[in-house]
Design an enzyme around this catalytic site. Structure first.
Site, PDB file in Angstrom:
ATOM      1  N   ARG A 110       0.967  -1.052   0.438  1.00  0.00           N
ATOM      2  CA  ARG A 110      -0.247  -0.294   0.101  1.00  0.00           C
ATOM      3  C   ARG A 110       1.002   0.950  -0.007  1.00  0.00           C
ATOM      4  O   ARG A 110       0.468   2.103   0.097  1.00  0.00           O
ATOM      5  CB  ARG A 110      -0.809   0.325   0.800  1.00  0.00           C
ATOM      6  CG  ARG A 110      -1.885  -1.406   1.142  1.00  0.00           C
ATOM      7  CD  ARG A 110      -2.377  -1.468   0.213  1.00  0.00           C
ATOM      8  NE  ARG A 110      -3.611  -0.806  -0.169  1.00  0.00           N
ATOM      9  CZ  ARG A 110      -4.853  -0.606   0.216  1.00  0.00           C
ATOM     10  NH1 ARG A 110      -5.275  -1.319   1.294  1.00  0.00           N
ATOM     11  NH2 ARG A 110      -5.808   0.839  -0.210  1.00  0.00           N
ATOM     12  N   ARG A 147      -5.096  12.238  -6.210  1.00  0.00           N
ATOM     13  CA  ARG A 147      -6.504  12.078  -6.109  1.00  0.00           C
ATOM     14  C   ARG A 147      -7.231  13.307  -6.013  1.00  0.00           C
ATOM     15  O   ARG A 147      -9.037  12.618  -6.359  1.00  0.00           O
ATOM     16  CB  ARG A 147      -6.232  11.178  -4.808  1.00  0.00           C
ATOM     17  CG  ARG A 147      -7.709  11.723  -3.892  1.00  0.00           C
ATOM     18  CD  ARG A 147      -8.151   9.763  -3.965  1.00  0.00           C
ATOM     19  NE  ARG A 147      -8.791   9.373  -3.310  1.00  0.00           N
ATOM     20  CZ  ARG A 147     -10.252   9.676  -3.414  1.00  0.00           C
ATOM     21  NH1 ARG A 147     -10.563  11.087  -4.129  1.00  0.00           N
ATOM     22  NH2 ARG A 147     -10.913   9.719  -2.290  1.00  0.00           N
TER      23      ARG A 147
HETATM   24  O1  CP3 Z   1       0.014  -0.549  -3.313  1.00  0.00           O
HETATM   25  C1  CP3 Z   1      -0.669  -0.045  -3.546  1.00  0.00           C
HETATM   26  O2  CP3 Z   1      -0.066   0.933  -3.117  1.00  0.00           O
HETATM   27  C2  CP3 Z   1      -1.544  -0.142  -5.007  1.00  0.00           C
HETATM   28  C3  CP3 Z   1      -2.634   0.077  -4.341  1.00  0.00           C
HETATM   29  C4  CP3 Z   1      -3.359  -0.202  -3.841  1.00  0.00           C
HETATM   30  C5  CP3 Z   1      -5.060  -0.207  -3.231  1.00  0.00           C
HETATM   31  N1  CP3 Z   1      -5.476  -1.381  -2.580  1.00  0.00           N
HETATM   32  C6  CP3 Z   1      -4.844   1.528  -3.316  1.00  0.00           C
HETATM   33  C7  CP3 Z   1      -5.930   2.128  -2.057  1.00  0.00           C
HETATM   34  C8  CP3 Z   1      -4.161  -2.270  -3.754  1.00  0.00           C
HETATM   35  C9  CP3 Z   1      -2.204  -3.447  -3.073  1.00  0.00           C
HETATM   36  C10 CP3 Z   1      -5.389  -2.435  -2.630  1.00  0.00           C
HETATM   37  C11 CP3 Z   1      -5.346  -3.807  -2.261  1.00  0.00           C
HETATM   38  C12 CP3 Z   1      -6.920  -4.008  -1.698  1.00  0.00           C
HETATM   39  N2  CP3 Z   1      -7.818  -3.428  -1.449  1.00  0.00           N
HETATM   40  C13 CP3 Z   1      -6.630  -4.998  -0.561  1.00  0.00           C
HETATM   41  C14 CP3 Z   1      -5.689  -5.850  -0.583  1.00  0.00           C
HETATM   42  C15 CP3 Z   1      -4.766  -5.345   0.660  1.00  0.00           C
HETATM   43  C16 CP3 Z   1      -4.962  -5.489   2.111  1.00  0.00           C
HETATM   44  O3  CP3 Z   1      -4.678  -3.905   2.603  1.00  0.00           O
HETATM   45  O4  CP3 Z   1      -4.887  -6.354   2.563  1.00  0.00           O
HETATM   46  C17 CP3 Z   1      -7.643  -4.448   0.387  1.00  0.00           C
HETATM   47  C18 CP3 Z   1      -8.216  -5.769   0.985  1.00  0.00           C
HETATM   48  C19 CP3 Z   1      -8.743  -3.547  -0.374  1.00  0.00           C
HETATM   49  C20 CP3 Z   1      -9.696  -3.041  -0.139  1.00  0.00           C
HETATM   50  C21 CP3 Z   1      -9.557  -2.018   0.081  1.00  0.00           C
HETATM   51  N3  CP3 Z   1      -9.493  -1.147  -1.177  1.00  0.00           N
HETATM   52  C22 CP3 Z   1     -10.436  -1.596   1.192  1.00  0.00           C
HETATM   53  C23 CP3 Z   1     -10.652  -2.643   1.892  1.00  0.00           C
HETATM   54  C24 CP3 Z   1     -10.453   0.128   1.291  1.00  0.00           C
HETATM   55  C25 CP3 Z   1     -10.251   0.782   1.994  1.00  0.00           C
HETATM   56  C26 CP3 Z   1      -9.674   1.381   3.060  1.00  0.00           C
HETATM   57  C27 CP3 Z   1      -8.632   1.791   2.520  1.00  0.00           C
HETATM   58  O5  CP3 Z   1      -7.233   1.133   2.171  1.00  0.00           O
HETATM   59  O6  CP3 Z   1      -7.952   2.936   2.233  1.00  0.00           O
HETATM   60  C28 CP3 Z   1      -9.960   0.283  -0.347  1.00  0.00           C
HETATM   61  C29 CP3 Z   1      -9.629   1.613  -0.899  1.00  0.00           C
HETATM   62  C30 CP3 Z   1      -8.560   1.999  -1.389  1.00  0.00           C
HETATM   63  N4  CP3 Z   1      -7.670   1.080  -2.323  1.00  0.00           N
HETATM   64  C31 CP3 Z   1      -7.854   3.092  -0.976  1.00  0.00           C
HETATM   65  C32 CP3 Z   1      -6.920   3.281  -2.074  1.00  0.00           C
HETATM   66  C33 CP3 Z   1      -4.932   4.142  -2.363  1.00  0.00           C
HETATM   67  C34 CP3 Z   1      -8.032   4.502  -0.866  1.00  0.00           C
HETATM   68  C35 CP3 Z   1      -9.488   4.729  -1.955  1.00  0.00           C
HETATM   69  C36 CP3 Z   1      -9.433   6.886  -1.821  1.00  0.00           C
HETATM   70  O7  CP3 Z   1      -8.188   7.256  -2.457  1.00  0.00           O
HETATM   71  O8  CP3 Z   1     -10.482   6.965  -1.633  1.00  0.00           O
END
Ligand code: CP3
Length: 342
Positions: free
Chosen positions: A26, A39
């Site tokens: 992340r 963003r």
């Molecule tokens: O690694 C990186 O930085 C690349 C981007 C990436 C995102 N999501 C961007 C994102 C990756 C690798 C993920 C994977 C992801 N997404 C997982 C597996 C990794 C882990 O954390 O266990 C999961 C479970 C998700 C599902 C997900 N997406 C959730 C639960 C959320 C909300 C909480 C959070 O992480 O902010 C997201 C949203 C998300 N995915 C954001 C980003 C940058 C935030 C959204 C925003 O900018 O409003």
């Protein structure tokens, strides 16, 4: 193209490295002010993720600003359900939500196996643009959710502490569960192969909710599908990160993957003993990055000492938390480089 810094790929393949490569789960899109600026310009997470130029821009930021040894493509694991016909929304401050979910075999008939070249073209384009921007500086990591974790979101519709709706299906309707898991698996294999064709140098599977399953259920509903993916992806190294699945380390270590990711609950020496033939990745508690610079350095030194500098990719034990100070992240990355140099 030859990579200038191929430490991560050499470590993944089990080759000797002059120091341990380091990146952070992340790393793109959580901690950097520069990310938040892009963003804001995009207006929404989904707009950012589906606009290849912008997705590529935020993918490159951690490489330029933090000094990590790999980029990970900016996207989300939830693009797979969307590509299969189940769209998601990203609710500010709350996370992903699926307006409709699947619960019966009839629901599954309305889905289709993802066709990456059409359904996920925006990710493939982002990968191509990122590769140009990287110009061989470091490898690019592609990724997908593991089938069970994606199954959780498609049935539950949102995040959950227990994922009891998802788990109910495993016990009450194994036929439905296996059918959906197989659809996700077939979609994921096609998707990862397309990411590799577009330029991904290594791919990681995130089984983020592995830890909510019993060992027996994990063997029935998660491992066989991860195995299918590992067996199908022969082009580049595969990393399996199953958060919380300490009970399945030995079996994960027997998959045809190259790297096994550890979370911070997993003892390092015990994991090396259970997984003797693979490269390990991990596993600093992301909360260490809230402590002092001295403490971060001390924890990194201890971690590198326990893993050893070879067959090792340094990382956190899960994604970096959004309120982490980027200077503390730089301290973590610099400390790995310093303490792991031969
Ligand atoms: O690694 C990186 O930085 C690349 C981007 C990436 C995102 N999501 C961007 C994102 C990756 C690798 C993920 C994977 C992801 N997404 C997982 C597996 C990794 C882990 O954390 O266990 C999961 C479970 C998700 C599902 C997900 N997406 C959730 C639960 C959320 C909300 C909480 C959070 O992480 O902010 C997201 C949203 C998300 N995915 C954001 C980003 C940058 C935030 C959204 C925003 O900018 O409003």
């Amino acid at each position: 193209m030859n990579l200038k810094n191929d430490l991560l790929l050499r470590a993944a393949r089990g080759e000797k490295t002059e120091r341990t490569p380091v990146w952070m789960m992340r790393q793109a899109g959580r901690i950097l002010a520069e990310y938040r600026a892009v963003r804001e310009k995009a207006g929404s997470f989904i707009k950012l993720a589906t606009t290849p130029e912008m997705a590529a821009e935020v993918t490159l930021q951690p490489v330029d600003l933090l000094g990590v040894d790999a980029a990970i493509i900016f996207s989300d694991i939830l693009v797979i359900p969307e590509a299969m016909g189940l769209p998601y929304e990203m609710v500010e401050q709350r996370g992903p939500v699926f307006p409709s979910t699947v619960h019966t075999l009839e629901d599954l008939q309305k889905l289709h196996i993802a066709e990456p070249e059409t359904d996920l073209k925006y990710v493939l384009d982002a990968i191509k643009i990122t590769k140009e921007g990287l110009a061989g500086r470091v490898p690019l990591i592609g990724f997908a959710g593991a089938p069970f974790t994606i199954f959780c979101y498609m049935t539950e519709g949102k995040g959950s502490k227990t994922f009891s709706v998802a788990k109910k299906h495993l016990y009450a309707d194994p036929g439905f569960s296996h059918t959906l898991l197989q659809q996700i698996t077939d979609s994921t294999i096609a998707y990862l192969k397309a990411q590799i064709a577009a330029g991904a140098d290594i791919v990681q599977l995130f089984d983020s909710w592995a830890g909510i399953l019993s060992p027996e259920q994990y063997r029935i509903f998660s491992l066989p599908y991860i195995k299918q993916i590992c067996d199908a992806i022969t082009e580049v190294p595969v990393t399996v990160f199953a958060k919380g699945a300490f009970f399945a380390r030995k079996e994960i270590g027997e998959l045809s993957c190259s790297v096994v990711g550890l979370d911070w609950n997993m003892d390092i020496a015990e994991s090396r003993a259970l997984i003797p033939d693979k490269t390990l990745q991990g596993n600093l508690d992301p909360c260490v990055l809230y402590s002092s610079y001295d403490q971060i350095r001390a924890e990194v030194k201890k971690m590198v000492g326990q893993f050893g500098t070879q067959r090792y990719i340094a990382n956190l034990g899960h994604g970096v938390y959004p309120d982490t100070d980027p200077d503390k992240v730089r301290c973590f990355i610099e400390a790995v480089k310093e303490y792991s140099s031969l």
